[in-house]
Enzyme design. Sequence first.
Site, PDB file in Angstrom:
ATOM      1  N   LEU A  31       0.863  -1.187   0.000  1.00 34.02           N
ATOM      2  CA  LEU A  31       0.000   0.000   0.000  1.00 34.02           C
ATOM      3  C   LEU A  31       0.895   1.232   0.000  1.00 34.02           C
ATOM      4  O   LEU A  31       1.556   1.528   0.993  1.00 34.02           O
ATOM      5  CB  LEU A  31      -0.894   0.033   1.248  1.00 34.02           C
ATOM      6  CG  LEU A  31      -1.755  -1.185   1.534  1.00 34.02           C
ATOM      7  CD1 LEU A  31      -2.602  -0.950   2.797  1.00 34.02           C
ATOM      8  CD2 LEU A  31      -2.669  -1.491   0.350  1.00 34.02           C
ATOM      9  N   GLY A  80       5.665   5.397  -2.644  1.00 31.21           N
ATOM     10  CA  GLY A  80       6.394   6.671  -2.631  1.00 31.21           C
ATOM     11  C   GLY A  80       7.853   6.426  -2.279  1.00 31.21           C
ATOM     12  O   GLY A  80       8.455   5.452  -2.749  1.00 31.21           O
ATOM     13  N   ASN A  81       8.424   7.287  -1.445  1.00 30.77           N
ATOM     14  CA  ASN A  81       9.850   7.174  -1.079  1.00 30.77           C
ATOM     15  C   ASN A  81      10.194   5.774  -0.576  1.00 30.77           C
ATOM     16  O   ASN A  81      11.140   5.153  -1.032  1.00 30.77           O
ATOM     17  CB  ASN A  81      10.177   8.171   0.052  1.00 30.77           C
ATOM     18  CG  ASN A  81      10.172   9.591  -0.431  1.00 30.77           C
ATOM     19  OD1 ASN A  81      10.758   9.912  -1.463  1.00 30.77           O
ATOM     20  ND2 ASN A  81       9.496  10.461   0.295  1.00 30.77           N
ATOM     21  N   ALA A 105       8.736   2.501  -3.050  1.00 34.29           N
ATOM     22  CA  ALA A 105       9.509   2.263  -4.273  1.00 34.29           C
ATOM     23  C   ALA A 105      10.860   1.638  -3.932  1.00 34.29           C
ATOM     24  O   ALA A 105      11.318   0.710  -4.604  1.00 34.29           O
ATOM     25  CB  ALA A 105       9.693   3.571  -5.038  1.00 34.29           C
ATOM     26  N   ARG A 124      -1.881   6.081  -5.709  1.00 35.80           N
ATOM     27  CA  ARG A 124      -2.956   7.044  -5.891  1.00 35.80           C
ATOM     28  C   ARG A 124      -3.118   7.402  -7.363  1.00 35.80           C
ATOM     29  O   ARG A 124      -4.219   7.586  -7.843  1.00 35.80           O
ATOM     30  CB  ARG A 124      -2.664   8.295  -5.061  1.00 35.80           C
ATOM     31  CG  ARG A 124      -3.950   8.781  -4.482  1.00 35.80           C
ATOM     32  CD  ARG A 124      -3.944  10.044  -3.711  1.00 35.80           C
ATOM     33  NE  ARG A 124      -2.839  10.369  -2.875  1.00 35.80           N
ATOM     34  CZ  ARG A 124      -2.962  10.632  -1.584  1.00 35.80           C
ATOM     35  NH1 ARG A 124      -4.128  10.475  -0.985  1.00 35.80           N
ATOM     36  NH2 ARG A 124      -1.936  11.023  -0.889  1.00 35.80           N
ATOM     37  N   VAL A 181       9.968   3.878  13.841  1.00 30.28           N
ATOM     38  CA  VAL A 181      10.797   4.687  14.753  1.00 30.28           C
ATOM     39  C   VAL A 181      12.254   4.593  14.329  1.00 30.28           C
ATOM     40  O   VAL A 181      12.798   3.496  14.171  1.00 30.28           O
ATOM     41  CB  VAL A 181      10.664   4.210  16.217  1.00 30.28           C
ATOM     42  CG1 VAL A 181      11.505   5.089  17.128  1.00 30.28           C
ATOM     43  CG2 VAL A 181       9.209   4.228  16.656  1.00 30.28           C
ATOM     44  N   ILE A 237      17.358   2.257  11.703  1.00 34.72           N
ATOM     45  CA  ILE A 237      18.037   1.755  12.911  1.00 34.72           C
ATOM     46  C   ILE A 237      17.199   0.650  13.547  1.00 34.72           C
ATOM     47  O   ILE A 237      16.008   0.845  13.800  1.00 34.72           O
ATOM     48  CB  ILE A 237      18.231   2.881  13.962  1.00 34.72           C
ATOM     49  CG1 ILE A 237      18.969   4.069  13.347  1.00 34.72           C
ATOM     50  CG2 ILE A 237      18.956   2.358  15.190  1.00 34.72           C
ATOM     51  CD1 ILE A 237      19.079   5.269  14.292  1.00 34.72           C
ATOM     52  N   ASP A 272       5.966  14.360  14.727  1.00 34.84           N
ATOM     53  CA  ASP A 272       6.543  13.092  14.271  1.00 34.84           C
ATOM     54  C   ASP A 272       7.372  12.474  15.406  1.00 34.84           C
ATOM     55  O   ASP A 272       7.222  11.290  15.732  1.00 34.84           O
ATOM     56  CB  ASP A 272       7.407  13.343  13.024  1.00 34.84           C
ATOM     57  CG  ASP A 272       8.095  12.081  12.551  1.00 34.84           C
ATOM     58  OD1 ASP A 272       7.432  11.257  11.902  1.00 34.84           O
ATOM     59  OD2 ASP A 272       9.293  11.898  12.852  1.00 34.84           O
ATOM     60  N   LYS A 282       6.811   8.987  17.728  1.00 34.71           N
ATOM     61  CA  LYS A 282       7.873   7.987  17.930  1.00 34.71           C
ATOM     62  C   LYS A 282       8.157   7.809  19.425  1.00 34.71           C
ATOM     63  O   LYS A 282       8.399   6.687  19.882  1.00 34.71           O
ATOM     64  CB  LYS A 282       9.129   8.422  17.188  1.00 34.71           C
ATOM     65  CG  LYS A 282       8.974   8.335  15.666  1.00 34.71           C
ATOM     66  CD  LYS A 282      10.081   9.094  14.966  1.00 34.71           C
ATOM     67  CE  LYS A 282       9.995   8.951  13.463  1.00 34.71           C
ATOM     68  NZ  LYS A 282      10.852   9.928  12.761  1.00 34.71           N
TER      69      LYS A 282
HETATM   70  N1  LIG Z   1      10.370   8.815   4.193  1.00 32.53           N
HETATM   71  C1  LIG Z   1      10.925   8.466   5.347  1.00 32.53           C
HETATM   72  O1  LIG Z   1      12.060   8.792   5.638  1.00 32.53           O
HETATM   73  C2  LIG Z   1      10.142   7.636   6.327  1.00 32.53           C
HETATM   74  C3  LIG Z   1      10.823   7.056   7.400  1.00 32.53           C
HETATM   75  C4  LIG Z   1      10.113   6.283   8.326  1.00 32.53           C
HETATM   76  C5  LIG Z   1       8.750   6.133   8.184  1.00 32.53           C
HETATM   77  N2  LIG Z   1       8.119   6.725   7.138  1.00 32.53           N
HETATM   78  C6  LIG Z   1       6.679   6.522   7.014  1.00 32.53           C
HETATM   79  O2  LIG Z   1       6.455   5.726   5.867  1.00 32.53           O
HETATM   80  C7  LIG Z   1       5.226   6.072   5.271  1.00 32.53           C
HETATM   81  C8  LIG Z   1       5.476   6.462   3.824  1.00 32.53           C
HETATM   82  O3  LIG Z   1       6.416   7.511   3.771  1.00 32.53           O
HETATM   83  P1  LIG Z   1       6.979   8.015   2.364  1.00 32.53           P
HETATM   84  O4  LIG Z   1       8.093   8.950   2.700  1.00 32.53           O
HETATM   85  O5  LIG Z   1       7.242   6.861   1.487  1.00 32.53           O
HETATM   86  O6  LIG Z   1       5.723   8.849   1.864  1.00 32.53           O
HETATM   87  P2  LIG Z   1       5.360   9.258   0.337  1.00 32.53           P
HETATM   88  O7  LIG Z   1       4.405  10.378   0.444  1.00 32.53           O
HETATM   89  O8  LIG Z   1       6.603   9.412  -0.451  1.00 32.53           O
HETATM   90  O9  LIG Z   1       4.618   7.944  -0.181  1.00 32.53           O
HETATM   91  C9  LIG Z   1       3.326   7.567   0.158  1.00 32.53           C
HETATM   92  C10 LIG Z   1       2.654   7.133  -1.122  1.00 32.53           C
HETATM   93  O10 LIG Z   1       1.404   6.566  -0.793  1.00 32.53           O
HETATM   94  C11 LIG Z   1       0.454   7.011  -1.739  1.00 32.53           C
HETATM   95  N3  LIG Z   1      -0.857   7.001  -1.139  1.00 32.53           N
HETATM   96  C12 LIG Z   1      -1.297   7.771  -0.125  1.00 32.53           C
HETATM   97  N4  LIG Z   1      -2.598   7.516   0.140  1.00 32.53           N
HETATM   98  C13 LIG Z   1      -2.964   6.559  -0.741  1.00 32.53           C
HETATM   99  C14 LIG Z   1      -4.196   5.888  -0.975  1.00 32.53           C
HETATM  100  N5  LIG Z   1      -5.274   6.137  -0.242  1.00 32.53           N
HETATM  101  N6  LIG Z   1      -4.227   4.964  -1.938  1.00 32.53           N
HETATM  102  C15 LIG Z   1      -3.122   4.679  -2.672  1.00 32.53           C
HETATM  103  N7  LIG Z   1      -1.931   5.294  -2.495  1.00 32.53           N
HETATM  104  C16 LIG Z   1      -1.871   6.224  -1.528  1.00 32.53           C
HETATM  105  C17 LIG Z   1       0.890   8.421  -2.118  1.00 32.53           C
HETATM  106  O11 LIG Z   1       0.405   8.768  -3.382  1.00 32.53           O
HETATM  107  C18 LIG Z   1       2.415   8.317  -2.070  1.00 32.53           C
HETATM  108  O12 LIG Z   1       2.972   8.029  -3.325  1.00 32.53           O
HETATM  109  C19 LIG Z   1       4.645   7.186   6.131  1.00 32.53           C
HETATM  110  O13 LIG Z   1       3.797   6.622   7.102  1.00 32.53           O
HETATM  111  C20 LIG Z   1       5.872   7.766   6.812  1.00 32.53           C
HETATM  112  O14 LIG Z   1       5.573   8.372   8.047  1.00 32.53           O
HETATM  113  C21 LIG Z   1       8.783   7.454   6.196  1.00 32.53           C
HETATM  114  N1  LIG Z   2       9.895  12.545   8.574  1.00 36.40           N
HETATM  115  C1  LIG Z   2      10.598  11.582   9.363  1.00 36.40           C
HETATM  116  C2  LIG Z   2      10.850  10.348   8.587  1.00 36.40           C
HETATM  117  C3  LIG Z   2      11.403   9.220   9.423  1.00 36.40           C
HETATM  118  O1  LIG Z   2      10.451   8.728  10.301  1.00 36.40           O
HETATM  119  C4  LIG Z   2      11.910  12.186   9.817  1.00 36.40           C
HETATM  120  O2  LIG Z   2      12.313  13.234   9.308  1.00 36.40           O
HETATM  121  O3  LIG Z   2      12.534  11.621  10.707  1.00 36.40           O
HETATM  122 NA    NA Z   3      13.824   1.537  13.136  1.00 32.42          NA
END
Ligand SMILES: NC(=O)c1ccc[n+]([C@@H]2O[C@H](COP(=O)([O-])OP(=O)(O)OC[C@H]3O[C@@H](n4cnc5c(N)ncnc54)[C@H](O)[C@@H]3O)[C@@H](O)[C@H]2O)c1
Ligand SMILES: N[C@@H](CCO)C(=O)O
Ligand code: NA
EC number: 1.1.1.3
Length: 434
Positions: free
Chosen positions: A11, A14-15, A18, A47, A134, A138, A203, A207
């Site tokens: 589900l 994104g970052n 992918a 999305r 969190v 790490i 955020d 955590k």
């Molecule tokens: N980026 C980080 O460094 C990081 C680190 C730890 C945790 N997280 C967590 O991981 C999760 C994803 O982060 P990210 O940075 O990949 O975010 P992102 O915004 O890059 O990716 C999320 C993707 O989900 C898609 N999306 C959102 N709602 C949707 C829906 N209803 N149906 C289908 N697709 C949907 C969006 O279009 C987007 O492409 C978040 O909960 C974030 O808090 C991110």
């Molecule tokens: N937005 C969060 C991603 C990691 O959870 C941060 O900057 O630490």
């Molecule tokens: Na961790």
Amino acid sequence: MSQIPVRIGLLGCGNVGAELLKLLTRDSELIHSQTGERFVVTAVAVRDLNRPRPDYVDRELLTDRPEDVVASSDVDIVVEVMGGISPTRELIEKALLSGKTVVTANKALLAVVGAELTQIANSVGRDIFFEAAVAGGIPLIRSLRVSLAGERVRRIAGIVNGTTNFILSAMSDSDLSYEDALALAMEAGYAEADPSADVEGDDARAKAAILATVAFGRLVRFEDVYREGITKITSMDIDFAKRHGFEIKLLAICEVLDQPGDSSQKIAVRVHPSLVPKDHPLALVRDSFNAVFVTGEAVGELMFYGRGAGGLPTASAVLGDVIDAAHNLRYGVTERQLDREPAHLVSIHEMENRFYIAVDVVDKPGVLAGVASLFGENNVSIRSMEQLDMNEEARLVFITHMAPESAINATLEGIRSLDSVRRVAGFIRVFDPS
Ligand SMILES: NC(=O)c1ccc[n+]([C@@H]2O[C@H](COP(=O)([O-])OP(=O)(O)OC[C@H]3O[C@@H](n4cnc5c(N)ncnc54)[C@H](O)[C@@H]3O)[C@@H](O)[C@H]2O)c1
Ligand SMILES: N[C@@H](CCO)C(=O)O
Ligand code: NA
């Protein structure tokens, strides 16, 4: 070694999503040789179906109906990396109720309804894993949950938000403006979709709630955590801190306040900017790195350090969870996921700290004495004071000795009411490493 692939429904792509697909594709043989597991991704909810995607994202698997992924009979593990509270909560509930294991990176959701999701997981005999939620890459949650399962953890203190650490480091080391540093953190994929969650401290707050719950065995929720963000930190604060041997860091501090052996376990959990002495390892943490000190009665002090944000390090943590999840499914076991009693929480207003306070005043005789006397009236002892000239005004900067938060609040109230005071321009707690 089993050859039946475990099926993953993703589900969000994104970052983090992918990068997870990249690891699962590029490293499939390595993962198999190291773990005995094979994985196949059977669906990817996004999305926007038409958005350009990297080569390793199989477009045939894309759907814009995440509800189909969680209901699919072709999915064993749902990996949730789309973020948000709704419809994410409902999707995870449906995934668990239809017998799937869940891996999520979603701290915002877990800090609010983690207890409810754990209850559902327990009731259906499935796992919910959240290492990536969190401190990104790490391995902190697993260390607390497994390696330190029998440890009496006394304190967790550290930097758990990469975006704010990136901003504060850039402001301190490169004289970058707050706005430019935030734009770079967003571009690098560190920030949340809405970066106010990072800079306002929510955020880190989420955590901290998760860490305290896992480490102390009591339920701490998002709303139980005191928080201040970094939006009020100025380059003058940073310059002052540097000249006086400190770095400013956004710290999450979770601690047990009673004596060892006292069964009432009073817990305080807070997130706020802190002046960290320059020779402390937390002061040296730069860029988007995270660092967390865990202090346990038997183990002593541990330090965890690494990439707390960014798609690839976070995907590494998700991958570890996916492999654990696959093992558990294969052997028909689940993790220890206890229902937790609510924690006995101590409010920040009942605590003591040392403080940095900057007050802008009209530059004329007697003003300093008037401000300083308010500290004395409230029984707050001043450790150091400096006056800085600023055109028509002067800035008075105080560092206090240990003082109750209530006494500091009364002092600030008095200071604000003085005619000669223009503003309280800075207010930061000083970190006590002991
Ligand atoms: N980026 C980080 O460094 C990081 C680190 C730890 C945790 N997280 C967590 O991981 C999760 C994803 O982060 P990210 O940075 O990949 O975010 P992102 O915004 O890059 O990716 C999320 C993707 O989900 C898609 N999306 C959102 N709602 C949707 C829906 N209803 N149906 C289908 N697709 C949907 C969006 O279009 C987007 O492409 C978040 O909960 C974030 O808090 C991110
Ligand atoms: N937005 C969060 C991603 C990691 O959870 C941060 O900057 O630490
Ligand atoms: Na961790």
